[in-house]
Design an enzyme around this catalytic site. Structure first.
Site, PDB file in Angstrom:
ATOM      1  N   THR A  24      32.744  53.465  40.643  1.00  0.00           N
ATOM      2  CA  THR A  24      33.627  54.253  41.515  1.00  0.00           C
ATOM      3  C   THR A  24      33.212  55.719  41.517  1.00  0.00           C
ATOM      4  O   THR A  24      33.115  56.353  42.578  1.00  0.00           O
ATOM      5  CB  THR A  24      35.088  54.113  41.022  1.00  0.00           C
ATOM      6  OG1 THR A  24      35.480  52.742  41.191  1.00  0.00           O
ATOM      7  CG2 THR A  24      36.026  55.011  41.803  1.00  0.00           C
TER       8      THR A  24
ATOM      9  N   ALA B 164      27.830  48.932  36.027  1.00  0.00           N
ATOM     10  CA  ALA B 164      27.257  48.047  35.002  1.00  0.00           C
ATOM     11  C   ALA B 164      28.135  46.851  34.669  1.00  0.00           C
ATOM     12  O   ALA B 164      27.624  45.773  34.392  1.00  0.00           O
ATOM     13  CB  ALA B 164      26.978  48.858  33.733  1.00  0.00           C
ATOM     14  N   HIS B 165      29.448  47.007  34.689  1.00  0.00           N
ATOM     15  CA  HIS B 165      30.279  45.885  34.241  1.00  0.00           C
ATOM     16  C   HIS B 165      30.307  44.761  35.268  1.00  0.00           C
ATOM     17  O   HIS B 165      30.869  43.697  35.008  1.00  0.00           O
ATOM     18  CB  HIS B 165      31.686  46.346  33.854  1.00  0.00           C
ATOM     19  CG  HIS B 165      32.577  46.662  35.004  1.00  0.00           C
ATOM     20  ND1 HIS B 165      33.575  45.818  35.421  1.00  0.00           N
ATOM     21  CD2 HIS B 165      32.596  47.712  35.829  1.00  0.00           C
ATOM     22  CE1 HIS B 165      34.182  46.356  36.461  1.00  0.00           C
ATOM     23  NE2 HIS B 165      33.615  47.498  36.721  1.00  0.00           N
TER      24      HIS B 165
ATOM     25  N   CYS C  10      51.230  39.757  48.776  1.00  0.00           N
ATOM     26  CA  CYS C  10      52.102  39.016  47.864  1.00  0.00           C
ATOM     27  C   CYS C  10      51.460  38.768  46.522  1.00  0.00           C
ATOM     28  O   CYS C  10      51.861  37.858  45.810  1.00  0.00           O
ATOM     29  CB  CYS C  10      52.536  37.659  48.427  1.00  0.00           C
ATOM     30  SG  CYS C  10      53.165  37.733  50.061  1.00  0.00           S
TER      31      CYS C  10
END
Lengths: 462, 462
Positions: free
Chosen positions: B70, B195-196, B320
């Protein structure tokens, strides 16, 4: 191999390592997800937040984790300046804040904001009244570190927080250097810190924003960490950070007292062992584990190299270290000598023997560097005194050469005579007056030199 | 316990774990320092940068590590927009970008910039000509993901990069979902990843900026990572990220082919096993490990819970779910059904038996949810057909109830008759037309309802 630079990064606390390993297995999933791996991650995150909030002295919902202390400071400053945009655009900071605070303040002024830097005493501490006087009705935010990262001096945070409260200005405290040792007292509004300074892993900072403080996060929106720290949570590291903060605090009173005594030993012994040294920072109101001193006629980079060869890892605020040609802004603001500067910051668990060995090794190392640089002996030579004034041309020469050249010739003018040092190295502006103060000579002042650089005028008094 | 949400976060690769452990011991110090611990950290950082750059296909000095994908996206977008401020203020993005890209674009428009969103086909892919047509002389930056994070569709990145090059516009590629599987082809200008997503640890993103691309980092200045990623380097995690990227790549061809076959099995079997399902995304040009489908008459949150009870961790783009009341912007842009949405993304090493068990369990789970919600049987009931038009009031009812109510009564009007559904749930706008397409009925259109919400008009054709 003694590592004496905990103020840059502390070695990982064993508890941090354990917690990191455990949460690599348990905490890698997205804590926003509803499945079991996500719920487990969420529980770990919540528990870490509670533990960190307890150590900080705030509510869990007031605290978010950031990717670093630097990012916590940046987010805290930009968010509170934006939140109080209608009040005004002034930010007030001490002159000795960490570069992350000063860079955020510069970013604010680049965008049209106003900055007031509060000066410090020779100890490195701000005066509460001076700080209070800098707060005006257009002040959006004030920033004060809990303790200085280069010289260890503790700031009067509680008193300044009180002054800020009276002025209606939120106070952001950069607690990076002190949080491992204890909570920050007083009515601060925002607090930032960094896990790798307290024995936690890299990759984790924290930002606390008290309820009621106006805060508008800047940059692209993100739903995580109350919208204050975008990006996927670095959960294993967060868990390790919180666990090591708690573990370090359990040991902080005893270990702090032990390191404080070791630092006192360094503060007392270094001036006895090494001639022409200035130990800087407040001797009493200070961090337990940190001491800084400067050695005349020595350049910082060579000193670090020589100490490294002897097995000691320390840092320096001198210019002439590989990354900078200007001395530390902290030493400059304090008005103390910057040449041959050494910061010793002891990690928890430092052995007394290692400190003793450092004290054994230091005098020879300093003497060796001085000898190679041709530094003068400690007392001014009883020279011929044939001229009432001399000019020393040190243009193009780096710290500590201008000071060395001054010291070499001061004995050649009679008492009452003057030496003019021509220099263009940034450190000279700090170190020539500091030398005068240390050697009992009069620093008259500076003027532009016709040949470029600056002419520093010194009068021999002794 | 099969975890099928690798697209959110992949479990740590064993190599990442090893590298992380080793560099906790070797890489905790400040790589900017000159002493041995710092030099060791610097070597590790340099080696990690070289390994990552090789995997990305760029020069090491073009790549910086950030605290997350991000943050890489945010820094890449803000830096290149600022660097090309004089050219113009338009940013062009596909409508199905990750929220980090869209939020950065919104932040740009909030500051006065212009945004063009390029629509996608029902497959989720942009059309290169449509993308190219959106680029104008005032376009500062274009952004296109390598492959979509929700439906797996690969984008024509190389073709779009060529169009961007022809238009003189830099292209930022969000490669978060694909970088573990291979480098991004084509002449991109900037690339961001996380990386994750490839089996590395949390806390590491990367941003590559090709030489020659105008770039002006935003926010407070910082000397680390070429000034593009402030804060102390998260070195152990960086080392682990680079090591796992390299290790994953060595296995990517074989493992990708294996997972591709498993996904093909899911894509083929789910519509056979579960009635009223739409499998979305491009069946061929796609990520190897990811498939998404939507089930009529099912709400996403309940479906996730039931699958979790059966031991399967998946995610959903339905509304929902606990965190949102609007369906995924990706499904909306594609114009596909959003209710009962399930994303399956298989981590490397997923056992074929686990996929089979998922296919065994899914039909019963979906049937159970439908039964509890009172969903109609698959074929429309041959009703009494006593009225040529009916109104169904589903105001205040959440997805999938409006669609269920529609399906229940469609058999009660004659062929050629109409059903009007009154609904105020955001998902209805997507799911009522999607239901019509799936069931061969005609979606006539929507109009404001006098009683609040929206009136959706459907004509019975079969």
């Amino acid at each position: 191999m003694p590592y004496f630079d905990a103020a840059s990064a502390a070695p990982l606390h064993p508890v941090a390592r354990q917690a990191l390993l455990a949460s690599l297995d348990e905490g890698w999933a997205d804590p926003a997800r509803l499945y079991r791996e996500g719920r487990r991650a969420r529980l770990l995150l919540d528990a870490a937040r509670e533990a960190a909030a307890e150590a900080v002295g705030c509510r869990p919902d007031e605290l978010v984790f950031t990717p670093s202390g630097t990012r916590a400071v940046h987010a805290g400053i930009s968010g509170s300046l934006a939140g109080r945009r209608r009040v005004g655009n002034r930010i007030v900071v001490s002159a000795v804040e960490h570069s992350s605070v000063l860079h955020a303040a510069e970013s604010h002024t680049a965008a049209g904001g106003t900055l007031t830097e509060v000066p410090v005493a020779r100890s490195g501490a701000v005066d509460t009244d001076v700080f209070a006087a800098a707060l005006d009705s257009g002040t959006a935010l004030a920033c004060l570190q809990s303790a200085n990262h280069e010289v260890g001096t503790a700031q009067p945070v509680a008193e300044v927080a009180e002054a800020c409260r009276a002025a209606g200005v939120p106070l952001l405290v950069d607690a990076a250097q002190s949080l491992g040792w204890g909570p920050v007292e007083g009515g601060w509004s925002l607090l930032a810190a960094s896990a790798h300074k307290w024995g936690g892993p890299a990759g984790v900072g924290l930002l606390a924003v008290r309820k009621g403080v106006r805060f508008a996060p800047q940059g692209p929106s993100d739903e995580r960490e109350s919208g204050r720290a975008p990006g996927f949570e670095n959960l294993p590291a967060i868990v390790a950070a919180a666990a090591s903060l708690r573990a370090g605090r359990a040991e902080a009173a005893a270990e702090g007292a032990r390191l404080r005594a070791l630092v006192d030993r360094i503060r007392a012994r270094v001036p006895e062992l090494v001639p022409d040294v200035e130990v800087v920072g407040d001797p009493v109101r200070r961090l337990p584990h940190l001491v800084t001193f400067s050695c005349l006629y020595v350049d910082g980079e060579t000193l670090l190299h020589e100490l490294d060869r002897e097995g000691f890892s320390v840092s320096s605020g001198s210019s002439c270290t590989s990354s900078t040609l200007t001395p530390s802004h902290v030493l400059r603001a304090m008005g103390v000598l910057s040449e041959g500067n050494v910061r010793v910051s002891l990690p928890a668990g430092t052995a007394a023997e290692d400190v003793d060995r450092f004290l054994d090794v230091l005098p020879g190392v300093v003497a060796g560097v001085r000898e190679r640089l041709g530094a003068p002996a400690s007392a001014p030579a009883a020279g011929a005194a044939d001229s009432a004034s001399l000019v020393v041309d040190a243009l193009g020469r780096r710290c500590p050469i201008p000071v060395i050249e001054l010291a070499k010739v001061i004995g050649d003018v009679p008492v009452g005579g003057t030496v003019t040092v021509l220099a263009d190295d940034a450190a000279a502006r700090l170190d020539i007056p500091a030398w005068c103060e240390m050697r009992g000579q009069e620093y008259v002042g500076e003027s532009p030199s016709e040949r470029g650089g600056v002419a520093y005028l010194v009068r021999r008094l002794t």
